[in-house]
Design an enzyme around this catalytic site. Structure first.
Site, PDB file in Angstrom:
ATOM      1  N   GLY A  49       0.851  -1.187   0.000  1.00 24.20           N
ATOM      2  CA  GLY A  49       0.000   0.000   0.000  1.00 24.20           C
ATOM      3  C   GLY A  49       0.881   1.229   0.000  1.00 24.20           C
ATOM      4  O   GLY A  49       2.058   1.156   0.376  1.00 24.20           O
ATOM      5  N   GLN A  54       2.905   9.987   1.384  1.00 21.53           N
ATOM      6  CA  GLN A  54       4.187   9.297   1.537  1.00 21.53           C
ATOM      7  C   GLN A  54       5.151   9.607   0.396  1.00 21.53           C
ATOM      8  O   GLN A  54       6.349   9.352   0.518  1.00 21.53           O
ATOM      9  CB  GLN A  54       3.977   7.780   1.614  1.00 21.53           C
ATOM     10  CG  GLN A  54       3.328   7.316   2.899  1.00 21.53           C
ATOM     11  CD  GLN A  54       3.179   5.815   2.909  1.00 21.53           C
ATOM     12  OE1 GLN A  54       2.243   5.274   2.311  1.00 21.53           O
ATOM     13  NE2 GLN A  54       4.090   5.117   3.569  1.00 21.53           N
ATOM     14  N   CYS A  96       5.733   0.044   7.845  1.00 24.00           N
ATOM     15  CA  CYS A  96       5.413   1.230   7.046  1.00 24.00           C
ATOM     16  C   CYS A  96       6.641   1.641   6.243  1.00 24.00           C
ATOM     17  O   CYS A  96       7.749   1.694   6.788  1.00 24.00           O
ATOM     18  CB  CYS A  96       4.982   2.367   7.971  1.00 24.00           C
ATOM     19  SG  CYS A  96       4.538   3.883   7.094  1.00 24.00           S
ATOM     20  N   LEU A  97       6.441   1.927   4.966  1.00 24.86           N
ATOM     21  CA  LEU A  97       7.561   2.347   4.118  1.00 24.86           C
ATOM     22  C   LEU A  97       8.154   3.672   4.597  1.00 24.86           C
ATOM     23  O   LEU A  97       9.291   3.997   4.255  1.00 24.86           O
ATOM     24  CB  LEU A  97       7.103   2.472   2.658  1.00 24.86           C
ATOM     25  CG  LEU A  97       6.675   1.161   1.997  1.00 24.86           C
ATOM     26  CD1 LEU A  97       6.056   1.427   0.633  1.00 24.86           C
ATOM     27  CD2 LEU A  97       7.861   0.211   1.863  1.00 24.86           C
ATOM     28  N   HIS A 138      -4.577   1.530   7.560  1.00 24.96           N
ATOM     29  CA  HIS A 138      -3.214   2.087   7.654  1.00 24.96           C
ATOM     30  C   HIS A 138      -3.042   3.218   6.639  1.00 24.96           C
ATOM     31  O   HIS A 138      -2.541   4.293   6.967  1.00 24.96           O
ATOM     32  CB  HIS A 138      -2.209   0.955   7.406  1.00 24.96           C
ATOM     33  CG  HIS A 138      -0.768   1.369   7.410  1.00 24.96           C
ATOM     34  ND1 HIS A 138       0.155   0.878   8.314  1.00 24.96           N
ATOM     35  CD2 HIS A 138      -0.080   2.215   6.606  1.00 24.96           C
ATOM     36  CE1 HIS A 138       1.338   1.429   8.077  1.00 24.96           C
ATOM     37  NE2 HIS A 138       1.233   2.228   7.034  1.00 24.96           N
ATOM     38  N   GLU A 139      -3.501   2.973   5.399  1.00 24.33           N
ATOM     39  CA  GLU A 139      -3.341   4.000   4.350  1.00 24.33           C
ATOM     40  C   GLU A 139      -4.237   5.211   4.611  1.00 24.33           C
ATOM     41  O   GLU A 139      -3.819   6.350   4.413  1.00 24.33           O
ATOM     42  CB  GLU A 139      -3.647   3.404   2.979  1.00 24.33           C
ATOM     43  CG  GLU A 139      -2.687   2.326   2.524  1.00 24.33           C
ATOM     44  CD  GLU A 139      -1.232   2.697   2.698  1.00 24.33           C
ATOM     45  OE1 GLU A 139      -0.854   3.885   2.533  1.00 24.33           O
ATOM     46  OE2 GLU A 139      -0.455   1.800   3.027  1.00 24.33           O
ATOM     47  N   HIS A 142      -2.728   7.619   6.854  1.00 26.27           N
ATOM     48  CA  HIS A 142      -1.699   8.490   6.259  1.00 26.27           C
ATOM     49  C   HIS A 142      -2.318   9.794   5.734  1.00 26.27           C
ATOM     50  O   HIS A 142      -1.652  10.827   5.713  1.00 26.27           O
ATOM     51  CB  HIS A 142      -0.982   7.778   5.107  1.00 26.27           C
ATOM     52  CG  HIS A 142       0.157   6.902   5.544  1.00 26.27           C
ATOM     53  ND1 HIS A 142       1.228   7.367   6.276  1.00 26.27           N
ATOM     54  CD2 HIS A 142       0.407   5.583   5.334  1.00 26.27           C
ATOM     55  CE1 HIS A 142       2.086   6.371   6.502  1.00 26.27           C
ATOM     56  NE2 HIS A 142       1.607   5.270   5.946  1.00 26.27           N
TER      57      HIS A 142
HETATM   58 ZN   LIG Z   1       2.585   3.496   6.032  1.00 25.26          ZN
END
Ligand SMILES: [Zn+2]
Length: 193
Positions: A49, A54, A96-97, A138-139, A142
């Site tokens: 995702g 991000q 998380c990236l 989660h997304e 963000h």
């Molecule tokens: Zn994330």
């Protein structure tokens, strides 16, 4: 298409509330181009995702692909609204990236409905449960400047990647002398988004 730089924790864009994409822009080539770049960037970093903030775009758009091996699970969500379908929550691992190589246990709703627009500007509504529901939550966070660590109720579960894979990863013990290739075997909780 381009691989975009992923913002890391500490960058202000990750803490801002992203802006709605105006109705007249929903079918624009700009949105399609951003979606293409998000897909390429997510794929480059083996994510499941990615949200526009991000990659330094403060707009309400994310993509998810809960099963990285199945492109049919790719979903584009523009101006998404998430609604829990039950009070039931479950704790599980997330990564998380934007917080590379860190894992933690996060409580999430187990069933949600996602109302959003797709990359063609068409409105849709879909229900997710379990892991897909987790990734969508989660997304969506963000887009509100919320990171998974903010949702954790027990910070003692925070773990760096090596230690997480060694002690916590939900899979059988690595074989003796196992190489990093075995990371492929790690289940859902080992993927970042
Ligand atoms: Zn994330």
């Amino acid at each position: 298409m381009a691989i975009l730089k992923v913002a890391q924790m500490g960058h202000p864009v990750l803490r801002q509330v992203a802006e709605e994409i105006p109705a007249k822009a929903l079918k624009s080539s700009d949105i399609k181009a951003l979606v293409d770049d998000l897909v390429e960037t997510m794929s480059e970093y083996a994510g499941i995702g990615l949200a526009a903030p991000q990659v330094h775009f403060g707009v309400r758009l994310f993509i998810i692909q809960p099963d990285p091996g199945d492109e049919s699970t790719l979903r584009v969500a523009v101006n998404p609204v998430l609604t829990p379908l039950s009070e039931e929550m479950e704790e599980s691992w997330e990564g998380c990236l934007s917080l590379p190589d860190i894992h933690g246990m996060v409580p999430r709703y187990m069933r949600i409905r996602l109302d959003a627009w797709d990359a063609s500007g068409e409105k849709y509504s879909v229900e997710f449960e379990n892991f897909a529901a987790r990734v969508a939550q989660h997304e969506a966070d963000h887009l509100d400047g919320v990171l998974f660590i903010d949702r954790m109720t027990n910070l003692s579960t925070l773990a760096y990647g090596d230690e997480w894979r060694r002690y916590h990863a939900p899979r059988p013990e690595p074989k003796e002398g196992g190489e990093d290739e075995e990371e492929e075997e790690i289940e859902e909780g080992g993927k970042s988004c």
